[in-house]
Design an enzyme around this catalytic site. Structure first.
Site, PDB file in Angstrom:
ATOM      1  N   SER A   1      24.531  73.211  40.801  1.00 46.42           N
ATOM      2  CA  SER A   1      25.018  72.026  40.075  1.00 46.42           C
ATOM      3  C   SER A   1      26.528  71.884  40.135  1.00 46.42           C
ATOM      4  CB  SER A   1      24.594  72.145  38.606  1.00 46.42           C
ATOM      5  OG  SER A   1      25.303  71.228  37.821  1.00 46.42           O
TER       6      SER A   1
ATOM      7  N   GLY B   1       9.550  73.271  38.426  1.00 44.29           N
ATOM      8  CA  GLY B   1      10.187  72.076  37.858  1.00 44.29           C
ATOM      9  C   GLY B   1       9.529  70.797  38.353  1.00 44.29           C
TER      10      GLY B   1
ATOM     11  N   GLU C   1      28.153  71.025  37.748  1.00 45.10           N
ATOM     12  CA  GLU C   1      28.621  71.528  36.451  1.00 45.10           C
ATOM     13  C   GLU C   1      29.319  72.893  36.632  1.00 45.10           C
ATOM     14  OE1 GLU C   1      28.472  69.852  33.545  1.00 45.10           O
ATOM     15  OE2 GLU C   1      28.897  71.450  32.102  1.00 45.10           O
TER      16      GLU C   1
ATOM     17  N   TYR D   1      25.300  76.430  30.268  1.00 48.88           N
ATOM     18  CA  TYR D   1      24.503  75.945  31.398  1.00 48.88           C
ATOM     19  C   TYR D   1      25.264  76.145  32.712  1.00 48.88           C
ATOM     20  CZ  TYR D   1      22.546  72.529  34.682  1.00 48.88           C
ATOM     21  OH  TYR D   1      22.031  71.917  35.802  1.00 48.88           O
TER      22      TYR D   1
ATOM     23  N   SER E   1      17.987  72.224  31.561  1.00 47.60           N
ATOM     24  CA  SER E   1      18.978  71.470  32.340  1.00 47.60           C
ATOM     25  C   SER E   1      19.892  70.577  31.502  1.00 47.60           C
ATOM     26  CB  SER E   1      18.247  70.607  33.374  1.00 47.60           C
ATOM     27  OG  SER E   1      17.644  69.499  32.740  1.00 47.60           O
TER      28      SER E   1
ATOM     29  N   ALA F   1      13.249  74.301  38.455  1.00 47.21           N
ATOM     30  CA  ALA F   1      13.053  74.493  37.011  1.00 47.21           C
ATOM     31  C   ALA F   1      14.343  75.006  36.367  1.00 47.21           C
ATOM     32  CB  ALA F   1      11.921  75.482  36.762  1.00 47.21           C
TER      33      ALA F   1
HETATM   34  P1  NAP Z   1      14.606  68.127  34.341  1.00 46.41           P
HETATM   35  O1  NAP Z   1      14.103  66.731  34.462  1.00 46.41           O
HETATM   36  O2  NAP Z   1      15.191  68.596  33.054  1.00 46.41           O
HETATM   37  O3  NAP Z   1      13.363  69.101  34.732  1.00 46.41           O
HETATM   38  C1  NAP Z   1      13.410  70.465  34.462  1.00 46.41           C
HETATM   39  C2  NAP Z   1      12.082  71.093  34.876  1.00 46.41           C
HETATM   40  O4  NAP Z   1      12.135  72.512  34.615  1.00 46.41           O
HETATM   41  C3  NAP Z   1      10.853  70.562  34.115  1.00 46.41           C
HETATM   42  O5  NAP Z   1       9.785  70.425  35.039  1.00 46.41           O
HETATM   43  C4  NAP Z   1      10.547  71.683  33.132  1.00 46.41           C
HETATM   44  O6  NAP Z   1       9.182  71.751  32.747  1.00 46.41           O
HETATM   45  C5  NAP Z   1      10.907  72.889  33.997  1.00 46.41           C
HETATM   46  N1  NAP Z   1      11.096  74.124  33.214  1.00 46.41           N
HETATM   47  C6  NAP Z   1      11.960  74.328  32.184  1.00 46.41           C
HETATM   48  N2  NAP Z   1      11.845  75.582  31.721  1.00 46.41           N
HETATM   49  C7  NAP Z   1      10.893  76.201  32.481  1.00 46.41           C
HETATM   50  C8  NAP Z   1      10.326  77.498  32.489  1.00 46.41           C
HETATM   51  N3  NAP Z   1      10.703  78.445  31.616  1.00 46.41           N
HETATM   52  N4  NAP Z   1       9.374  77.795  33.416  1.00 46.41           N
HETATM   53  C9  NAP Z   1       8.950  76.845  34.293  1.00 46.41           C
HETATM   54  N5  NAP Z   1       9.447  75.589  34.325  1.00 46.41           N
HETATM   55  C10 NAP Z   1      10.404  75.269  33.431  1.00 46.41           C
HETATM   56  O7  NAP Z   1      15.693  68.428  35.483  1.00 46.41           O
HETATM   57  P2  NAP Z   1      16.081  67.570  36.800  1.00 46.41           P
HETATM   58  O8  NAP Z   1      17.079  66.544  36.429  1.00 46.41           O
HETATM   59  O9  NAP Z   1      14.839  67.210  37.513  1.00 46.41           O
HETATM   60  O10 NAP Z   1      16.875  68.664  37.631  1.00 46.41           O
HETATM   61  C11 NAP Z   1      16.195  69.547  38.520  1.00 46.41           C
HETATM   62  C12 NAP Z   1      17.066  70.783  38.746  1.00 46.41           C
HETATM   63  O11 NAP Z   1      18.312  70.395  39.317  1.00 46.41           O
HETATM   64  C13 NAP Z   1      17.416  71.545  37.473  1.00 46.41           C
HETATM   65  O12 NAP Z   1      17.505  72.919  37.832  1.00 46.41           O
HETATM   66  C14 NAP Z   1      18.803  71.026  37.110  1.00 46.41           C
HETATM   67  O13 NAP Z   1      19.504  71.976  36.349  1.00 46.41           O
HETATM   68  C15 NAP Z   1      19.388  70.836  38.500  1.00 46.41           C
HETATM   69  N6  NAP Z   1      20.419  69.809  38.640  1.00 46.41           N
HETATM   70  C16 NAP Z   1      20.180  68.545  38.192  1.00 46.41           C
HETATM   71  C17 NAP Z   1      21.134  67.575  38.385  1.00 46.41           C
HETATM   72  C18 NAP Z   1      20.895  66.153  37.930  1.00 46.41           C
HETATM   73  O14 NAP Z   1      21.869  65.396  37.856  1.00 46.41           O
HETATM   74  N7  NAP Z   1      19.658  65.761  37.657  1.00 46.41           N
HETATM   75  C19 NAP Z   1      22.343  67.890  39.041  1.00 46.41           C
HETATM   76  C20 NAP Z   1      22.531  69.186  39.501  1.00 46.41           C
HETATM   77  C21 NAP Z   1      21.558  70.140  39.317  1.00 46.41           C
HETATM   78  P3  NAP Z   1       8.606  70.971  31.435  1.00 46.41           P
HETATM   79  O15 NAP Z   1       8.272  69.584  31.912  1.00 46.41           O
HETATM   80  O16 NAP Z   1       7.433  71.808  31.087  1.00 46.41           O
HETATM   81  O17 NAP Z   1       9.703  70.985  30.404  1.00 46.41           O
HETATM   82  O1  G4F Z   2      24.412  62.712  31.331  1.00 49.43           O
HETATM   83  P1  G4F Z   2      25.028  63.958  30.845  1.00 49.43           P
HETATM   84  O2  G4F Z   2      24.380  64.626  29.685  1.00 49.43           O
HETATM   85  O3  G4F Z   2      25.110  64.921  32.117  1.00 49.43           O
HETATM   86  P2  G4F Z   2      25.974  66.239  32.448  1.00 49.43           P
HETATM   87  O4  G4F Z   2      26.395  66.956  31.231  1.00 49.43           O
HETATM   88  O5  G4F Z   2      27.034  65.834  33.409  1.00 49.43           O
HETATM   89  O6  G4F Z   2      24.884  67.156  33.164  1.00 49.43           O
HETATM   90  C1  G4F Z   2      23.981  66.620  34.124  1.00 49.43           C
HETATM   91  O7  G4F Z   2      24.566  66.704  35.405  1.00 49.43           O
HETATM   92  C2  G4F Z   2      24.800  68.049  35.871  1.00 49.43           C
HETATM   93  C3  G4F Z   2      25.457  67.940  37.257  1.00 49.43           C
HETATM   94  O8  G4F Z   2      26.858  67.888  37.081  1.00 49.43           O
HETATM   95  C4  G4F Z   2      23.463  68.758  35.932  1.00 49.43           C
HETATM   96  F1  G4F Z   2      23.618  70.011  36.447  1.00 49.43           F
HETATM   97  C5  G4F Z   2      22.861  68.830  34.534  1.00 49.43           C
HETATM   98  O9  G4F Z   2      21.591  69.468  34.602  1.00 49.43           O
HETATM   99  C6  G4F Z   2      22.675  67.405  34.027  1.00 49.43           C
HETATM  100  O10 G4F Z   2      21.685  66.782  34.827  1.00 49.43           O
HETATM  101  O11 G4F Z   2      26.554  63.705  30.449  1.00 49.43           O
HETATM  102  C7  G4F Z   2      27.477  63.103  31.344  1.00 49.43           C
HETATM  103  C8  G4F Z   2      28.779  62.789  30.606  1.00 49.43           C
HETATM  104  C9  G4F Z   2      29.348  63.974  29.813  1.00 49.43           C
HETATM  105  O12 G4F Z   2      30.722  64.075  30.080  1.00 49.43           O
HETATM  106  C10 G4F Z   2      29.117  63.608  28.376  1.00 49.43           C
HETATM  107  O13 G4F Z   2      30.084  64.127  27.449  1.00 49.43           O
HETATM  108  O14 G4F Z   2      28.511  61.779  29.649  1.00 49.43           O
HETATM  109  C11 G4F Z   2      29.205  62.096  28.451  1.00 49.43           C
HETATM  110  N1  G4F Z   2      28.538  61.436  27.321  1.00 49.43           N
HETATM  111  C12 G4F Z   2      29.132  60.524  26.499  1.00 49.43           C
HETATM  112  N2  G4F Z   2      28.278  60.163  25.521  1.00 49.43           N
HETATM  113  C13 G4F Z   2      27.281  61.658  26.876  1.00 49.43           C
HETATM  114  C14 G4F Z   2      27.111  60.859  25.745  1.00 49.43           C
HETATM  115  N3  G4F Z   2      26.285  62.451  27.348  1.00 49.43           N
HETATM  116  C15 G4F Z   2      25.095  62.440  26.691  1.00 49.43           C
HETATM  117  N4  G4F Z   2      24.084  63.202  27.169  1.00 49.43           N
HETATM  118  N5  G4F Z   2      24.901  61.680  25.557  1.00 49.43           N
HETATM  119  C16 G4F Z   2      25.867  60.869  25.038  1.00 49.43           C
HETATM  120  O15 G4F Z   2      25.689  60.209  24.007  1.00 49.43           O
END
Ligand code: NAP
Ligand code: G4F
Length: 327
Positions: free
Chosen positions: A127, A12, A129, A151, A86, A83
């Site tokens: 997460s 990732g 989530e 997810y 997400s 990765a």
């Molecule tokens: P992101 O920006 O969506 O990045 C996802 C990464 O996974 C990208 O580098 C993508 O590569 C790679 N990937 C997807 N499918 C793959 C595959 N089949 N094989 C190898 N690589 C693959 O996610 P992020 O926000 O940085 O989050 C990082 C991790 O934390 C994720 O696991 C996410 O679910 C978790 N997480 C995120 C949050 C948050 O708020 N950001 C919170 C809790 C947990 P490409 O560039 O090639 O698509």
């Molecule tokens: O920004 P979101 O899409 O993030 P969500 O669903 O909370 O998930 C993110 O956080 C997780 C950790 O809790 C990660 F694991 C996951 O990979 C990801 O990074 O949505 C946040 C909230 C939701 O309740 C959604 O219904 O925003 C609300 N929302 C309202 N309008 C919207 C929108 N979300 C999106 N994406 N787009 C809208 O127009």
């Protein structure tokens, strides 16, 4: 002379967190390797500014042998499994793919470590989530999971398989249960970035309205750079464990919009249109983390406030959209 620098492999790498973690590990003196998957176009926007400092390994989380080969070739001391598929709404449209990458992908990485060298330390990106329909407020490491999306279900599986490998094979495997974390590098489809990008476009006259879904959803939002530091700290402890990482403040999507529009002297009520197409089949209404364990054991705490985070993102999008308009 042998190179005795610590070596980290990140899956990732090209994502938001992977890019910040790679920079942090370089600062800490690591040799950094990143898993990238084959694509017809390079998706290196987030790492272009330092990509000559890292090494790339081609592999895919859906392909077991490629993961074993990657870990065998690099022989890292630490693996960070970031990765995933997400984006929560996509997980309803592609539940099988989400399960394959986000759930089984973690098992493939753990299996690769078990086969190659069980001493390699492992970090799993769990997460908030997973808490879904929350069973208590705030959520801690012991709160029961009730995921509300494919997810969330996939992440719950990946979380428990990490615990299972730790207990079955005595592996140093940790999960960080991270609450939402954002930055100027956040994907444009997530709500914070959709809003900050939309605000910049409206202010600069290239858009008039911003269509959003549920404005009453509440999240515990923090800054991604603070959160990748917690990932690293987890792997520097004597014992592997799981930690909640959160800001421990909860805000609605509406409050987030108010801050973003106010940053450029606009009123959200003049521009935001609620569009049911962005509602989810099952919503996570409120998430609030309690990160006391991480504060106590890791000495970790967030440094950037919610308001400062949203304002930083608006400012970055203003600069980017202005540059886009000029070209
Ligand atoms: P992101 O920006 O969506 O990045 C996802 C990464 O996974 C990208 O580098 C993508 O590569 C790679 N990937 C997807 N499918 C793959 C595959 N089949 N094989 C190898 N690589 C693959 O996610 P992020 O926000 O940085 O989050 C990082 C991790 O934390 C994720 O696991 C996410 O679910 C978790 N997480 C995120 C949050 C948050 O708020 N950001 C919170 C809790 C947990 P490409 O560039 O090639 O698509
Ligand atoms: O920004 P979101 O899409 O993030 P969500 O669903 O909370 O998930 C993110 O956080 C997780 C950790 O809790 C990660 F694991 C996951 O990979 C990801 O990074 O949505 C946040 C909230 C939701 O309740 C959604 O219904 O925003 C609300 N929302 C309202 N309008 C919207 C929108 N979300 C999106 N994406 N787009 C809208 O127009």
């Amino acid at each position: 002379m042998a190179n005795d620098k610590p070596r980290a492999l990140i899956t990732g790498l090209t994502g938001q967190d992977g890019s910040y973690l790679a920079e942090l590990l370089l600062e800490q003196g690591y040799d950094v390797y990143g898993v990238v998957r084959r694509s017809s176009t390079e998706t290196y926007d987030r790492i272009n500014h330092f990509k000559e400092k890292i090494s790339f390994v081609q592999a895919d989380l859906t392909d077991q042998v490629s993961m074993i080969d990657a870990i065998d070739e690099v022989r890292p001391s630490e693996v960070y499994n970031l990765a995933a598929q997400s984006f929560v709404p996509t997980s309803w449209k592609q539940p099988i793919l989400t399960g394959d990458v986000t759930a089984l992908g973690a098992t493939r990485v753990l299996e690769s470590i078990r086969v190659v060298d069980k001493k390699i330390k492992f970090y799993q990106a769990s997460s908030s989530e997973m808490f879904g329909k929350v069973q208590e407020v705030p959520q801690t490491e012991t709160t029961s999971f009730y995921p509300r999306s494919p997810y969330g279900v996939a992440k719950a599986y990946a979380h428990w398989i990490t615990v299972n490998y730790r207990e079955s094979y005595d592996m140093f495997a940790c999960s960080g249960i991270l609450f939402n974390h954002e930055s100027p590098r956040r994907g444009l489809e997530f709500v914070t970035r959709k809003v900050t990008d939309g605000v910049a476009r409206i202010k600069l006259g290239v858009a008039k309205e911003l269509r959003l879904g549920n404005l009453d959803a509440q999240r515990d939002w923090g800054y991604a750079l603070d959160y990748v530091r917690a990932m690293w700290l987890m792997l520097q402890q004597d014992t592997a464990d799981d930690y909640v990482i959160s800001s421990s403040e909860m805000h609605t999507v509406r409050e987030m919009c108010e801050i973003a529009f106010a940053r450029v002297d606009l009123d959200m009520n003049d521009h935001v249109v609620v569009d049911e197409r962005f509602y989810r089949p099952a919503e996570v209404q409120e998430l609030l983390g309690d990160c006391s364990k991480a504060k106590k054991n890791l000495g970790w705490e967030p440094k950037v406030s919610f308001k400062a985070l949203i304002e930083m993102m608006v400012d970055a999008d203003m600069d980017r959209v202005k540059a886009e308009i000029r070209t």
